[in-house]
Enzyme design. Structure first.
Site, PDB file in Angstrom:
ATOM      1  N   ASP A  98       0.839  -1.195   0.000  1.00 19.70           N
ATOM      2  CA  ASP A  98       0.000   0.000   0.000  1.00 19.70           C
ATOM      3  C   ASP A  98       0.880   1.253   0.000  1.00 19.70           C
ATOM      4  O   ASP A  98       0.645   2.196  -0.761  1.00 19.70           O
ATOM      5  CB  ASP A  98      -0.935  -0.016   1.207  1.00 19.70           C
ATOM      6  CG  ASP A  98      -1.897   1.166   1.212  1.00 19.70           C
ATOM      7  OD1 ASP A  98      -2.357   1.577   0.127  1.00 19.70           O
ATOM      8  OD2 ASP A  98      -2.198   1.672   2.315  1.00 19.70           O
TER       9      ASP A  98
ATOM     10  N   ASP B  64       2.684   1.514  -3.397  1.00 17.46           N
ATOM     11  CA  ASP B  64       1.753   1.967  -4.427  1.00 17.46           C
ATOM     12  C   ASP B  64       1.619   3.488  -4.395  1.00 17.46           C
ATOM     13  O   ASP B  64       1.678   4.151  -5.435  1.00 17.46           O
ATOM     14  CB  ASP B  64       0.393   1.293  -4.210  1.00 17.46           C
ATOM     15  CG  ASP B  64      -0.676   1.886  -5.104  1.00 17.46           C
ATOM     16  OD1 ASP B  64      -0.526   1.818  -6.334  1.00 17.46           O
ATOM     17  OD2 ASP B  64      -1.677   2.408  -4.566  1.00 17.46           O
ATOM     18  N   GLY B  65       1.438   4.050  -3.204  1.00 11.90           N
ATOM     19  CA  GLY B  65       1.318   5.506  -3.071  1.00 11.90           C
ATOM     20  C   GLY B  65       2.586   6.220  -3.480  1.00 11.90           C
ATOM     21  O   GLY B  65       2.547   7.245  -4.175  1.00 11.90           O
TER      22      GLY B  65
ATOM     23  N   ARG C   1       3.014   8.863  -6.739  1.00  6.55           N
ATOM     24  CA  ARG C   1       3.550  10.224  -6.636  1.00  6.55           C
ATOM     25  C   ARG C   1       4.832  10.387  -7.464  1.00  6.55           C
ATOM     26  O   ARG C   1       5.012  11.383  -8.149  1.00  6.55           O
ATOM     27  CB  ARG C   1       3.791  10.587  -5.179  1.00  6.55           C
ATOM     28  CG  ARG C   1       2.500  10.794  -4.398  1.00  6.55           C
ATOM     29  CD  ARG C   1       2.753  11.241  -2.963  1.00  6.55           C
ATOM     30  NE  ARG C   1       3.440  10.244  -2.164  1.00  6.55           N
ATOM     31  CZ  ARG C   1       2.854   9.204  -1.577  1.00  6.55           C
ATOM     32  NH1 ARG C   1       1.556   9.030  -1.694  1.00  6.55           N
ATOM     33  NH2 ARG C   1       3.543   8.351  -0.861  1.00  6.55           N
TER      34      ARG C   1
ATOM     35  N   ASP D 261      -7.957   4.469  -2.505  1.00  7.68           N
ATOM     36  CA  ASP D 261      -6.970   4.008  -1.523  1.00  7.68           C
ATOM     37  C   ASP D 261      -7.531   4.075  -0.111  1.00  7.68           C
ATOM     38  O   ASP D 261      -7.396   3.132   0.669  1.00  7.68           O
ATOM     39  CB  ASP D 261      -5.693   4.842  -1.638  1.00  7.68           C
ATOM     40  CG  ASP D 261      -4.615   4.368  -0.690  1.00  7.68           C
ATOM     41  OD1 ASP D 261      -4.128   3.228  -0.865  1.00  7.68           O
ATOM     42  OD2 ASP D 261      -4.271   5.122   0.242  1.00  7.68           O
TER      43      ASP D 261
ATOM     44  N   ASP E  11      -8.354   0.903   2.278  1.00  7.63           N
ATOM     45  CA  ASP E  11      -7.741   0.852   3.616  1.00  7.63           C
ATOM     46  C   ASP E  11      -8.794   0.571   4.682  1.00  7.63           C
ATOM     47  O   ASP E  11      -8.587  -0.247   5.581  1.00  7.63           O
ATOM     48  CB  ASP E  11      -7.018   2.162   3.944  1.00  7.63           C
ATOM     49  CG  ASP E  11      -5.723   2.328   3.169  1.00  7.63           C
ATOM     50  OD1 ASP E  11      -5.261   1.338   2.559  1.00  7.63           O
ATOM     51  OD2 ASP E  11      -5.176   3.450   3.169  1.00  7.63           O
TER      52      ASP E  11
END
Length: 159
Positions: A14, A17-18, A22, A35, A39
């Protein structure tokens, strides 16, 4: 152990991925909202699974908890509702106050503090509720981890 590894890797992926979104400028409002939704769903599923380990009907069953904040949060539905709503209000108000996507949180807060006592008060109350909710989340995860360890110890001691 497989359960712990699955949860650990889920958090790692997770975060990765973020970071990738970015880094490669693949950020979107839909992705950001998705997202957060995923979560919340993951956390809910985790809590349901962990509550089954302890024989509880719900993760909200706190009568045997020793933590006063945990008891206050789940023992008073109005307080819990305030904290849950505060998170959403905080997100919405900050989103509406930001003049652009690159404006820092501190700039938004400082500008708002200078402009409106009412909105500053709403932000402060929302931030407090949001902080309580996040602390309760950490307490839940710590409690769940402790219960998993106790479950594994008990399982190994039985022939």
């Amino acid at each position: 152990m497989a359960f712990f590894c699955s949860i650990f890797f889920s958090f790692v992926f997770d975060a990765l991925d973020g970071w990738c979104a970015r880094k490669f400028n693949q950020v979107s409002t839909f992705g950001s909202v998705l997202d957060k939704v995923v979560d919340r769903i993951s956390t809910g599923c985790l809590l349901v699974i962990l509550s089954k380990y302890t024989g509880k009907v719900s993760h909200k069953d706190v009568k045997d908890s020793s933590n006063w904040l945990f008891k206050a949060y789940y023992g008073n539905r109005m307080f819990m509702a305030y904290c849950c709503v505060a998170v959403e209000v905080l997100y919405i108000v900050l989103f509406l106050l930001a003049e652009n996507q690159t404006e820092s949180l501190m700039d938004v807060l400082m500008r708002t503090a200078k402009q409106s006592l009412l909105i500053s008060s709403i932000l402060a109350l929302s931030f407090f509720g949001c902080a309580i909710k996040q602390i309760v989340n950490v307490i839940q995860m710590k409690t769940a981890a402790d219960l998993c360890v106790l479950y594994d110890i008990d399982k190994k001691q039985k022939p």
